[in-house]
Design a protein around this motif. Sequence first.
Motif, PDB file in Angstrom:
ATOM      1  N   ASP A 112       3.925  16.043   2.451  1.00 57.82           N
ATOM      2  CA  ASP A 112       3.241  15.475   1.588  1.00 57.82           C
ATOM      3  C   ASP A 112       3.078  13.845   1.913  1.00 57.82           C
ATOM      4  O   ASP A 112       2.297  12.993   1.550  1.00 57.82           O
ATOM      5  N   THR A 113       4.024  13.693   2.670  1.00 56.57           N
ATOM      6  CA  THR A 113       4.489  12.119   3.084  1.00 56.57           C
ATOM      7  C   THR A 113       4.000  11.644   4.424  1.00 56.57           C
ATOM      8  O   THR A 113       4.267  10.484   4.800  1.00 56.57           O
ATOM      9  N   VAL A 114       3.837  12.659   5.410  1.00 61.44           N
ATOM     10  CA  VAL A 114       3.713  12.516   6.924  1.00 61.44           C
ATOM     11  C   VAL A 114       2.510  11.449   7.048  1.00 61.44           C
ATOM     12  O   VAL A 114       2.538  10.377   7.810  1.00 61.44           O
ATOM     13  N   GLU A 115       1.414  11.657   6.297  1.00 56.83           N
ATOM     14  CA  GLU A 115       0.184  10.835   6.392  1.00 56.83           C
ATOM     15  C   GLU A 115       0.243   9.478   6.009  1.00 56.83           C
ATOM     16  O   GLU A 115       0.024   8.478   6.544  1.00 56.83           O
ATOM     17  N   LEU A 116       1.130   9.358   4.640  1.00 65.23           N
ATOM     18  CA  LEU A 116       1.360   8.135   4.258  1.00 65.23           C
ATOM     19  C   LEU A 116       2.488   7.161   5.037  1.00 65.23           C
ATOM     20  O   LEU A 116       2.287   5.861   5.479  1.00 65.23           O
ATOM     21  N   TYR A 117       3.476   8.006   5.826  1.00 63.82           N
ATOM     22  CA  TYR A 117       4.265   7.433   6.552  1.00 63.82           C
ATOM     23  C   TYR A 117       3.676   6.976   8.044  1.00 63.82           C
ATOM     24  O   TYR A 117       3.995   6.094   8.368  1.00 63.82           O
ATOM     25  N   SER A 118       2.784   7.830   8.338  1.00 60.98           N
ATOM     26  CA  SER A 118       1.949   7.317   9.560  1.00 60.98           C
ATOM     27  C   SER A 118       1.298   6.174   9.262  1.00 60.98           C
ATOM     28  O   SER A 118       1.143   5.332  10.127  1.00 60.98           O
ATOM     29  N   LYS A 176       9.666  14.123  -6.761  1.00 60.92           N
ATOM     30  CA  LYS A 176      10.253  15.578  -6.220  1.00 60.92           C
ATOM     31  C   LYS A 176       9.509  15.845  -4.984  1.00 60.92           C
ATOM     32  O   LYS A 176      10.132  16.799  -3.911  1.00 60.92           O
ATOM     33  N   GLU A 177       8.317  15.353  -4.709  1.00 62.57           N
ATOM     34  CA  GLU A 177       7.626  15.487  -3.543  1.00 62.57           C
ATOM     35  C   GLU A 177       7.992  14.647  -2.353  1.00 62.57           C
ATOM     36  O   GLU A 177       7.441  14.498  -1.007  1.00 62.57           O
ATOM     37  N   TRP A 178       8.826  13.628  -2.519  1.00 63.33           N
ATOM     38  CA  TRP A 178       8.943  12.440  -1.750  1.00 63.33           C
ATOM     39  C   TRP A 178       9.735  13.043  -0.233  1.00 63.33           C
ATOM     40  O   TRP A 178       9.475  12.604   0.856  1.00 63.33           O
ATOM     41  N   CYS A 179      10.436  14.159  -0.561  1.00 66.10           N
ATOM     42  CA  CYS A 179      11.306  14.726   0.617  1.00 66.10           C
ATOM     43  C   CYS A 179      10.393  15.799   1.313  1.00 66.10           C
ATOM     44  O   CYS A 179      10.680  16.385   2.436  1.00 66.10           O
ATOM     45  N   ASN A 180       9.066  16.077   0.814  1.00 63.72           N
ATOM     46  CA  ASN A 180       8.413  16.966   1.433  1.00 63.72           C
ATOM     47  C   ASN A 180       7.472  16.268   2.514  1.00 63.72           C
ATOM     48  O   ASN A 180       6.689  15.663   2.228  1.00 63.72           O
ATOM     49  N   TRP A 181       7.708  16.857   3.815  1.00 59.65           N
ATOM     50  CA  TRP A 181       7.166  16.263   5.120  1.00 59.65           C
ATOM     51  C   TRP A 181       5.706  16.212   4.906  1.00 59.65           C
ATOM     52  O   TRP A 181       4.873  15.312   5.497  1.00 59.65           O
ATOM     53  N   CYS A 192       0.399   0.324  10.393  1.00 60.52           N
ATOM     54  CA  CYS A 192       0.117  -0.862   9.873  1.00 60.52           C
ATOM     55  C   CYS A 192       1.308  -1.835  10.304  1.00 60.52           C
ATOM     56  O   CYS A 192       0.749  -2.938  10.886  1.00 60.52           O
ATOM     57  N   THR A 193       2.519  -1.362  10.525  1.00 63.14           N
ATOM     58  CA  THR A 193       3.365  -2.457  11.189  1.00 63.14           C
ATOM     59  C   THR A 193       3.144  -2.644  12.652  1.00 63.14           C
ATOM     60  O   THR A 193       3.267  -3.657  13.124  1.00 63.14           O
ATOM     61  N   TYR A 194       2.462  -1.674  13.203  1.00 67.01           N
ATOM     62  CA  TYR A 194       2.290  -2.055  14.763  1.00 67.01           C
ATOM     63  C   TYR A 194       1.007  -2.707  14.824  1.00 67.01           C
ATOM     64  O   TYR A 194       1.048  -3.649  15.579  1.00 67.01           O
ATOM     65  N   VAL A 195      -0.098  -2.682  13.929  1.00 62.25           N
ATOM     66  CA  VAL A 195      -1.298  -3.488  13.868  1.00 62.25           C
ATOM     67  C   VAL A 195      -0.820  -4.787  13.777  1.00 62.25           C
ATOM     68  O   VAL A 195      -1.420  -5.921  14.374  1.00 62.25           O
ATOM     69  N   LYS A 224       0.974  -1.233  -0.105  1.00 62.57           N
ATOM     70  CA  LYS A 224      -0.168   0.037   0.112  1.00 62.57           C
ATOM     71  C   LYS A 224       1.055   1.245  -0.002  1.00 62.57           C
ATOM     72  O   LYS A 224       0.601   2.269  -0.600  1.00 62.57           O
ATOM     73  N   PHE A 225       2.032   1.287   0.701  1.00 58.40           N
ATOM     74  CA  PHE A 225       2.883   2.250   0.805  1.00 58.40           C
ATOM     75  C   PHE A 225       3.440   2.705  -0.596  1.00 58.40           C
ATOM     76  O   PHE A 225       3.482   3.817  -1.089  1.00 58.40           O
ATOM     77  N   LYS A 226       3.833   1.711  -1.280  1.00 60.30           N
ATOM     78  CA  LYS A 226       4.537   1.798  -2.664  1.00 60.30           C
ATOM     79  C   LYS A 226       3.639   2.302  -3.557  1.00 60.30           C
ATOM     80  O   LYS A 226       3.676   3.324  -4.403  1.00 60.30           O
ATOM     81  N   LEU A 227       2.053   1.847  -3.573  1.00 56.54           N
ATOM     82  CA  LEU A 227       1.079   2.557  -4.302  1.00 56.54           C
ATOM     83  C   LEU A 227       0.943   4.094  -3.880  1.00 56.54           C
ATOM     84  O   LEU A 227       0.792   4.705  -4.996  1.00 56.54           O
ATOM     85  N   ASP A 228       0.975   4.229  -2.746  1.00 59.75           N
ATOM     86  CA  ASP A 228       0.735   5.585  -2.583  1.00 59.75           C
ATOM     87  C   ASP A 228       1.783   6.693  -2.757  1.00 59.75           C
ATOM     88  O   ASP A 228       1.501   7.754  -3.448  1.00 59.75           O
ATOM     89  N   MET A 229       3.111   6.002  -2.668  1.00 56.09           N
ATOM     90  CA  MET A 229       4.215   6.815  -3.097  1.00 56.09           C
ATOM     91  C   MET A 229       4.352   7.031  -4.430  1.00 56.09           C
ATOM     92  O   MET A 229       4.901   8.095  -4.944  1.00 56.09           O
TER      93      MET A 229
END
Length: 150
Positions: free
Chosen positions: A63-69, A56-61, A74-77, A45-50
């Motif tokens: 834009d990526t904070v929600e996907l990273y969260s 160029k937007e991957w380093c913009n926090w 997911c790893t926690y669940v 899912k993370f790959k698809l979202d990214m």
Amino acid sequence: MVSQTGAALQKQTLLWFIVAASQCVLALGCGPHYENAIEEFCLVKFKLDMQVLDQKEWCNWEDTVELYSELTNCTYVVALKMECFWPNRLVDEFFIRVHKHYFHDCSLSGRLLRDPPNRILGPFIVVPILVTLLMTALVVWRSKRSEGIV
């Protein structure tokens, strides 16, 4: 006295052994099954979202904070469902791989690193050169001027 100290040392050693053994068993119990689960359920899912984001937007926090969260949650669940500790060594290695792939060019501040514009960079280059030339000319001029004075 010596036997009490020896008994206490044996109890402490036994306690450490039990703690270490339980950690090893739990870590081994969450081995390949847990790793496969987070790869299949979370990373896909993370790959698809990214891929939706421009690279160029991957380093913009922002834009990526929600996907990273979502990836972190997911790893926690998955760890909870599989009765594994979280975080663990496998999660750390998983996130290191994610960072190496997606965030390797990002700075710590989250901004993409690039050179400043020439109007800002120019003075930082030109001023020290001019000061060096001026100081050299001043030293030469003073040394020639003082030769006549004895």
